[in-house]
Enzyme design. Sequence first.
Site, short mmCIF file in Angstrom:
data_model
loop_
_atom_site.label_atom_id
_atom_site.label_comp_id
_atom_site.label_asym_id
_atom_site.label_seq_id
_atom_site.Cartn_x
_atom_site.Cartn_y
_atom_site.Cartn_z
N CYS A 337 0.79 -1.24 0.00
CA CYS A 337 0.00 0.00 0.00
C CYS A 337 0.83 1.29 0.00
O CYS A 337 0.45 2.24 -0.71
CB CYS A 337 -1.02 0.00 1.12
SG CYS A 337 -0.55 -0.82 2.64
N ARG A 366 8.07 -10.68 5.31
CA ARG A 366 7.98 -10.43 6.75
C ARG A 366 8.74 -11.53 7.48
O ARG A 366 8.60 -12.72 7.14
CB ARG A 366 6.52 -10.40 7.21
CG ARG A 366 5.73 -9.28 6.56
CD ARG A 366 4.27 -9.29 6.93
NE ARG A 366 3.50 -8.50 5.99
CZ ARG A 366 2.19 -8.51 5.90
NH1 ARG A 366 1.49 -9.28 6.71
NH2 ARG A 366 1.57 -7.76 5.01
N GLN A 384 0.71 -11.03 -2.58
CA GLN A 384 -0.66 -10.60 -2.33
C GLN A 384 -1.33 -10.19 -3.63
O GLN A 384 -0.71 -9.54 -4.48
CB GLN A 384 -0.68 -9.42 -1.36
CG GLN A 384 -0.19 -9.78 0.04
CD GLN A 384 -0.22 -8.57 0.96
OE1 GLN A 384 0.30 -7.52 0.64
NE2 GLN A 384 -0.84 -8.71 2.12
N ASP A 386 -3.07 -7.76 -4.36
CA ASP A 386 -3.39 -6.48 -3.74
C ASP A 386 -4.03 -5.50 -4.72
O ASP A 386 -3.66 -5.47 -5.90
CB ASP A 386 -2.10 -5.85 -3.20
CG ASP A 386 -2.19 -5.57 -1.71
OD1 ASP A 386 -3.31 -5.56 -1.19
OD2 ASP A 386 -1.14 -5.37 -1.09
N HIS A 388 -5.65 -1.22 -4.48
CA HIS A 388 -6.01 -0.06 -3.67
C HIS A 388 -6.83 0.89 -4.52
O HIS A 388 -6.43 1.25 -5.63
CB HIS A 388 -4.76 0.60 -3.10
CG HIS A 388 -3.99 -0.31 -2.20
ND1 HIS A 388 -2.94 -1.10 -2.64
CD2 HIS A 388 -4.16 -0.62 -0.89
CE1 HIS A 388 -2.49 -1.83 -1.64
NE2 HIS A 388 -3.21 -1.56 -0.57
N LYS A 472 -12.17 -3.33 8.71
CA LYS A 472 -12.15 -4.20 7.53
C LYS A 472 -13.32 -5.19 7.55
O LYS A 472 -13.96 -5.41 8.59
CB LYS A 472 -10.83 -4.96 7.45
CG LYS A 472 -10.51 -5.82 8.68
CD LYS A 472 -9.18 -6.53 8.53
CE LYS A 472 -8.87 -7.37 9.77
NZ LYS A 472 -7.75 -8.28 9.58
N HIS A 518 -8.48 -0.86 0.65
CA HIS A 518 -7.51 -1.95 0.44
C HIS A 518 -8.33 -3.22 0.19
O HIS A 518 -9.29 -3.46 0.92
CB HIS A 518 -6.64 -2.20 1.67
CG HIS A 518 -5.93 -0.99 2.19
ND1 HIS A 518 -4.55 -0.92 2.27
CD2 HIS A 518 -6.38 0.18 2.72
CE1 HIS A 518 -4.19 0.23 2.80
NE2 HIS A 518 -5.29 0.92 3.09
#
Length: 646
Positions: A337, A366, A384, A386, A388, A472, A518
């Site tokens: 993000c 991570r 991911q 992902d 946005h 979320k 997100h």
Amino acid sequence: MINITLPDGSVKTFNEGVTPMDVARDISEGLARNVISAKFNDQIVETVTPLNQDGSLTLYTWRDDLGKKAFWHSSSHVVAQAIEELYPGVKLTIGPAIENGFYYDIDFGEHSISEKDFPMIEKRAIEIARGKHPYKMREVSKEDALNYYKKQDNEYKVELISNLEDGTITFCDHDSFTDLCRGGHIPNTGYIKALKLLSVAGAYWRGDEKNPQLTRVYGISFPKQKELTEYLELLEEAKKRDHRKLGRELELFTFSQKVGQGLPLWLPKGAALRERLEQFLKKAQKKAGYEMVISPHIGQKELYVTSGHYAKYGEDSFQPIHTPKEDEEFLLKPMNCPHHCEIYNAKPFSYRELPKRYAEFGTVYRYEQSGELHGLTRVRGFTQDDAHIFCTQEQLDQEFKNVIDLSLYVLGSLGFDNFTAQVSVRDLDKPEKYIGSVDNWEKAEQAIINAAEEKGLDFKVEAGEAAFYGPKLDFMVKDALGRNWQLGTIQVDYNLPERFELTYKGSDNELHRPVMIHRAPFGSMERFIALLLEHTGGNFPLWLTPDQAIILPVSEKHEKYAEKVSKSLENNEIRALIDARNETVGKKIREAEMNKIPFMLIVGESEEEKGTISVRRHGGEDLGSISIDEFTDLVETEINSTLKTF
């Protein structure tokens, strides 16, 4: 007299000192026989706890999650007593209930324990349970509690008690056993009819590698032997469906110690599977107005300081990368993000150009602790799906509902039909966990609840489960084994646009802040594929499976016809391979079954003469001899029945 409010809103009046069990008995004897735990004014209490003030009471049975929690925590006490008797001198630490069952962390000292010792411990635990010993809570002064455990030379309990305030310390007694405990038990040990120890593992005291390593004993218990038997059968089925086992057998992925723990290597079939999933989502995203972007695998430390991720996740990230330039630091990307915020910032936008929907299959990193790593479900590097969305306040409601539609399409196309939704909001008692203004949080939370209601989702609200930057909506999916998983998430975020000073020019010619959504329908490719493997047992939907058919020539002289069939299927976009090994057809079929290939196409002299194929489904169903065109239609029909158009 006191007034007790029940979950249905009704109010009953009782004498002061009434217990939850008394209230249950007042409602019905049947309920009283089944009640095993209770909550009074949001605090878990025993069924025999006297109630001395007005309040709300909830009664729990085995069917309730909190009822199971009390049952399993109570069972951990019984197992701890059995172990203490069988292994004199052990030091008990903590024994909580978990999602399925319980564990107890124990310092065994000079003793050792393995799974071969489980039957002996289980036998003694059941003997204790049959004694129907009541669980009794009592308050203890801090001084007496410390003295009790100092006499036992149990430094772990002493440490726990040292951090507690005098007047808040309680012990739980049953039979000859005493344990430091906050409470939350079933009425007596007799409710425990079946108990099984499942595994033993190492665990550091308080999860810190610098502390002594303890032995963690996992177990589960039930009020009926039949339920334990069913659970153990389910465990056996879960072992067969373990994604690590299936991934190895189906040649999808592997791990290498030389590459590093938690860093999966995708083999050709697995890479092709991932590619099909990506293309499936990209096609739907394109129709939904998303634009694909690409961001680097690293970013300057300042990027994540600005976003707030460094403060929240810095300890879980890999250590900074130092460049030859003094004081220049980069991090492996823990989130996509912040990069997408900077992509948005690359040019000014007008309200007429919004919403902007940026999507990326972005790999992030991570540093998970080695003890937490587990196949593909917990890794250190993962991709991911992902995206946005940057939109105006007025566009937020519709954009959020559009993302819900996309998420439902993804789940439905992959056979995840049994799910509920969870709206995760702040913990109002811990404001320090979150960034941003209260006003923004309230607007974001209400936007999600409104969208979930309008889409008719079966949802519940969970306090304290929000991300640090915003609330979320998570989809909680039940798999083929009845296990619940969180798959897919949608978040509303007012905070990152402020931290990155994102703007757009409104119709009033003034600059305004966009709202950020997100979303990741898969969550991560790694975890999604792991859960899909276990849900399907490796029998993927036909549109997704690596090899849709395998052609089995009866003998070498039929290989040319097999190649002709293969070419025809390829022209119709059906993925097929030929097994031309010098093996019997029976053996080839058995191996194709093990490899979960949906169709086996047997070709011999008769098929070659007629221009047909003999079709056998995975699982043994014989579809007989049909033409290649008929088989092509069969595959197309089956794919269209599961893979709907978005």
